[in-house]
Design a protein around this motif. Structure first.
Motif, PDB file in Angstrom:
ATOM      1  N   MET A 119       5.212  56.376  56.630  1.00 42.29           N
ATOM      2  CA  MET A 119       4.145  55.389  56.515  1.00 42.29           C
ATOM      3  C   MET A 119       4.115  55.217  54.698  1.00 42.29           C
ATOM      4  O   MET A 119       4.253  56.150  53.896  1.00 42.29           O
ATOM      5  CB  MET A 119       2.673  55.821  56.868  1.00 42.29           C
ATOM      6  N   ILE A 155       2.319  54.180  51.482  1.00 47.15           N
ATOM      7  CA  ILE A 155       0.848  54.216  50.919  1.00 47.15           C
ATOM      8  C   ILE A 155       0.984  53.459  49.762  1.00 47.15           C
ATOM      9  O   ILE A 155       1.595  53.718  48.628  1.00 47.15           O
ATOM     10  CB  ILE A 155       0.398  55.777  50.738  1.00 47.15           C
ATOM     11  N   SER A 156       0.054  52.158  50.059  1.00 48.45           N
ATOM     12  CA  SER A 156       0.059  51.579  48.832  1.00 48.45           C
ATOM     13  C   SER A 156      -1.290  50.538  48.968  1.00 48.45           C
ATOM     14  O   SER A 156      -1.594  50.527  50.296  1.00 48.45           O
ATOM     15  CB  SER A 156       1.041  50.434  48.581  1.00 48.45           C
ATOM     16  N   ILE A 157      -1.930  50.515  47.836  1.00 52.62           N
ATOM     17  CA  ILE A 157      -3.453  49.848  48.005  1.00 52.62           C
ATOM     18  C   ILE A 157      -3.212  48.293  47.747  1.00 52.62           C
ATOM     19  O   ILE A 157      -2.313  48.055  46.664  1.00 52.62           O
ATOM     20  CB  ILE A 157      -4.601  50.400  47.418  1.00 52.62           C
ATOM     21  N   SER A 158      -3.759  47.407  48.292  1.00 54.22           N
ATOM     22  CA  SER A 158      -3.409  46.008  47.926  1.00 54.22           C
ATOM     23  C   SER A 158      -4.530  45.639  46.632  1.00 54.22           C
ATOM     24  O   SER A 158      -5.397  46.058  46.485  1.00 54.22           O
ATOM     25  CB  SER A 158      -4.001  45.127  48.930  1.00 54.22           C
ATOM     26  N   TRP A 209      -7.014  48.456  56.018  1.00 55.26           N
ATOM     27  CA  TRP A 209      -7.537  50.030  55.837  1.00 55.26           C
ATOM     28  C   TRP A 209      -7.356  50.360  54.630  1.00 55.26           C
ATOM     29  O   TRP A 209      -7.774  51.430  53.818  1.00 55.26           O
ATOM     30  CB  TRP A 209      -6.380  50.643  56.682  1.00 55.26           C
ATOM     31  N   ASN A 210      -6.409  49.626  53.478  1.00 54.56           N
ATOM     32  CA  ASN A 210      -6.139  50.092  52.189  1.00 54.56           C
ATOM     33  C   ASN A 210      -6.914  49.643  51.186  1.00 54.56           C
ATOM     34  O   ASN A 210      -6.421  49.454  50.316  1.00 54.56           O
ATOM     35  CB  ASN A 210      -4.479  50.369  52.022  1.00 54.56           C
ATOM     36  N   GLU A 211      -8.183  48.882  51.507  1.00 52.90           N
ATOM     37  CA  GLU A 211      -8.608  48.066  50.677  1.00 52.90           C
ATOM     38  C   GLU A 211      -9.778  48.765  50.190  1.00 52.90           C
ATOM     39  O   GLU A 211     -10.666  49.461  50.749  1.00 52.90           O
ATOM     40  CB  GLU A 211      -8.975  46.732  51.148  1.00 52.90           C
ATOM     41  N   PRO A 260      -5.745  56.210  58.093  1.00 51.89           N
ATOM     42  CA  PRO A 260      -6.509  56.576  57.205  1.00 51.89           C
ATOM     43  C   PRO A 260      -7.210  55.493  56.595  1.00 51.89           C
ATOM     44  O   PRO A 260      -6.831  54.317  56.512  1.00 51.89           O
ATOM     45  CB  PRO A 260      -5.591  56.919  55.930  1.00 51.89           C
ATOM     46  N   LEU A 267      -9.521  53.636  53.543  1.00 53.14           N
ATOM     47  CA  LEU A 267     -10.126  54.069  52.088  1.00 53.14           C
ATOM     48  C   LEU A 267     -11.555  53.491  51.735  1.00 53.14           C
ATOM     49  O   LEU A 267     -11.754  52.590  52.444  1.00 53.14           O
ATOM     50  CB  LEU A 267      -9.104  53.247  51.246  1.00 53.14           C
ATOM     51  N   ARG A 276      -1.857  62.690  53.995  1.00 54.79           N
ATOM     52  CA  ARG A 276      -1.685  61.190  54.011  1.00 54.79           C
ATOM     53  C   ARG A 276      -3.110  60.594  53.392  1.00 54.79           C
ATOM     54  O   ARG A 276      -3.113  59.577  52.509  1.00 54.79           O
ATOM     55  CB  ARG A 276      -1.563  60.627  55.341  1.00 54.79           C
ATOM     56  N   SER A 332      -3.029  61.099  49.644  1.00 51.02           N
ATOM     57  CA  SER A 332      -2.182  60.153  48.805  1.00 51.02           C
ATOM     58  C   SER A 332      -2.877  58.980  48.727  1.00 51.02           C
ATOM     59  O   SER A 332      -2.543  58.150  47.842  1.00 51.02           O
ATOM     60  CB  SER A 332      -0.827  60.201  49.094  1.00 51.02           C
ATOM     61  N   LEU A 333      -3.427  58.345  49.867  1.00 51.95           N
ATOM     62  CA  LEU A 333      -4.101  57.180  49.848  1.00 51.95           C
ATOM     63  C   LEU A 333      -5.144  57.341  48.796  1.00 51.95           C
ATOM     64  O   LEU A 333      -5.432  56.183  47.965  1.00 51.95           O
ATOM     65  CB  LEU A 333      -4.475  56.546  51.272  1.00 51.95           C
TER      66      LEU A 333
END
Lengths: 328, 246
Positions: free
Chosen positions: A1, A3-6, B19-21, B173, B175, B215, B218-219
């Motif tokens: 996967m 992993i990066s944030i926008s 999910w990653n915002e 995951p 954030l 995981r 790292s996020l």
């Protein structure tokens, strides 16, 4: 996967390094190990990093970071205003707005009865009669200890207990070290701009007013320099006999002189001018303070000067005037 | 599980984020220049926290009487003010709330590792935190607010500490959790040192499957780096304003 944030838009903050020398904690300053590391930096794996947010200062091979804000750190010779917070064995503890409290030793004050007098045990017992908790005094930094705390002295007639006035605290960053920190201002009021940001505005004492009248006998050149406030060697100094006479119990008296309503009004006006400059984050000196005072006279009632917007506009007017007159 | 759909099949969370915002992050420093040496205000989504730092000084107001000052470093004292109106349901907290006490110990340990101790022998630093509104990420908000207030006070730090909470929904995951997500999912709060991968702070109050932890972290680190960037920007702006006229 993955992993990066926008990230919507990356501000180009890191590019400012070349233009200005502003650094923040953890930022790499240099990886050249030949630099000496001063305040506000730390050293890790041959690299020098900043530990505070501020501007980089390079003096010869010494690298330090001057923080934007911070507590006052004393230096030998600084003229301060402080407040007694504790009376101890042969010493007073003085709050000077720094990281540590300063000490004032019994041996470094002028006691009633002249300078050549020995300090006895009875002096030790009546220390609270000279200076007690809550008293304000002005003093000079005599020496520094290894942890950065200061030892003060008041062995001059310029220094000692403060009376007939009002205390104002401004950020110490705004007061620049100068030759002279006590000024006589228009309106029969004097000010001590302590390097630590503590200031004292008070009625000009009669003796110094008398000095001014006595100086009429002096040459014209001396007179004009005294009027413009420039310091001259020997000015304000007194003969030994005067010193004996002045260092009586009066210098530790708690009694204020009778102050007229107009003097009180002028003092409070100066206080508000000082706070205006501080609110606008303008470096404080005598010239700017007098200008702020002249501007504030236009507002008439002193009570108006408590308002934030009035203070803001006074500060802006001072800067505008300065630009007009060409950096005064 | 509650009836709420915390993570829709389309990949949207309750408040519409992916999910990653991160939530909207806003901060200010030097908000109370006359009341304290350093002050900051941090807003993460609907969580709002105020921090005031007094010191370094020789006589701490929060110090218990008779506490000796340490010759090797500062004495940190942390005071958390969590008024009844701050959280979703109005509830009065006891003065010595166990959870807040634990949080303050964790924060103290974290910042004793971050402050350059040798510069502050025989001094006290008082930190006052006030929660104005809480919508998840309590510890993360505290940590970010303290970092900014310490920098504003001109206290030497090795680096920024930025913190964020990361939770786990099934396999995904998430954030920077809000209060709704925090209620139902297990999460971990991490604090990262500057731009590195070093953790200065971790707190997990729930059970988490160990194989998912890496995981999550790292996020979280990615999120912390982004927060650090935003805080750094604000510190530079405030510094510029302070410098302008002197």
């Amino acid at each position: 996967m993955i992993i990066s944030i926008s990230v919507p838009s990356k501000p180009e903050a890191s590019d400012t390094k070349a233009g200005s020398s502003v650094v923040t904690p953890g930022e790499l300053i240099t990886d050249d190990p030949t630099w000496m590391r001063g305040h506000g930096t730390y050293f890790l794996n041959d690299k020098t990093y900043s530990s505070v947010a501020g501007t980089v200062l390079k003096v010869n091979k010494l690298l330090s970071v001057v923080p934007f804000k911070g507590r006052y750190s004393p230096e030998t010779g600084d003229h301060l205003v402080g407040r007694i917070i504790d009376v101890g064995q042969k010493r007073w503890k003085v709050d000077i707005g720094g990281e540590h409290d300063a000490v004032l030793m019994l041996g470094s004050v002028n006691l009633p009865g002249g300078i050549l007098r020995r300090k006895s045990e009875s002096d030790e017992l009546q220390m609270r009669n000279f200076l007690k908790e809550g008293d304000l005094l002005n003093a000079e930094v005599q020496s520094l200890f290894s942890d950065g705390s200061a030892s003060l002295h008041t062995r001059s007639l310029k220094y000692g207990k403060l009376r007939n006035g009002v205390f104002v605290a401004v950020p110490s960053k705004l007061i620049v070290r100068a030759k002279n920190h006590s000024h006589d201002l228009p309106g029969n009021v004097s000010i001590i701009l302590g390097v630590n940001g503590y200031c004292w505005i008070y009625k000009t004492p009669l003796s110094s007013a008398a000095d001014h009248s006595a100086s009429t006998a002096k040459t014209n050149a001396e007179l004009s320099s005294a009027a413009s406030g420039n310091y001259q060697p020997g000015q304000g100094s007194v003969s030994i006999t005067r010193l004996e006479q002045e260092s009586s119990w009066d210098i530790y008296s708690d009694k204020n002189d009778a102050l007229s309503a107009s003097i009180k009004d002028t003092i409070s006006r100066y206080k508000n001018c000082l706070l205006s400059l501080s609110q606008c984050n303008i470096g404080i000196n005598e010239i700017r303070l007098v200008r702020a005072y002249e501007i504030s006279l236009g507002y008439g009632d002193t009570n108006l000067l408590f308002r934030e917007e009035v203070r803001q506009s006074i500060g802006e007017d001072v800067i505008a005037q300065e630009k007009m007159r060409g950096a005064g | 599980m509650s009836r709420l759909e915390l993570y829709s099949p389309e990949g949207l969370r309750v408040d519409g984020r992916r999910w990653n915002e991160l939530r909207r992050f806003e901060c200010q420093i030097n908000t109370h220049p006359n009341a304290a040496d350093g002050s900051s205000y941090v807003q993460q989504g609907n969580s709002k926290v105020l921090c005031l730092v007094k010191g370094p000084m020789e006589h701490g107001a929060n110090l218990a009487a008779g506490t000796k000052l340490d010759p090797n470093g500062p004495v940190l004292s942390l005071n958390i003010n969590y008024p009844p109106f701050a959280s979703n349901e109005r509830k009065k907290r006891p003065k010595n709330d166990r959870r807040l006490q634990e949080i303050s110990i964790i924060l103290k340990r974290c910042f004793m590792k971050t402050i350059v101790l040798k510069n502050y022998s025989r001094t006290a630093i008082d930190i006052n935190l006030t929660v104005l509104a809480m919508d998840g990420g309590l510890l993360a908000c505290f940590c970010n607010a303290i970092t900014l207030a310490l920098i504003d006070a001109g206290i030497s730090l090795y680096d920024y500490v930025s913190a964020v909470s990361v939770g786990l929904y099934d396999q995904t995951p998430l954030l920077d959790m809000n209060a709704l997500e925090e209620n139902d999912l297990s999460f971990v709060t991490i604090g990262v040192v500057g731009d590195s991968d070093k953790l200065n702070l971790t707190l997990c109050e729930d059970k988490l499957p160990l194989d998912k932890l890496e995981r999550l972290i790292s996020l979280g680190i990615e999120g912390c780096h982004r927060l650090k960037e935003l805080m750094d920007l604000q510190v530079r702006v405030a510094g510029g304003q302070l410098q302008e006229r002197q």
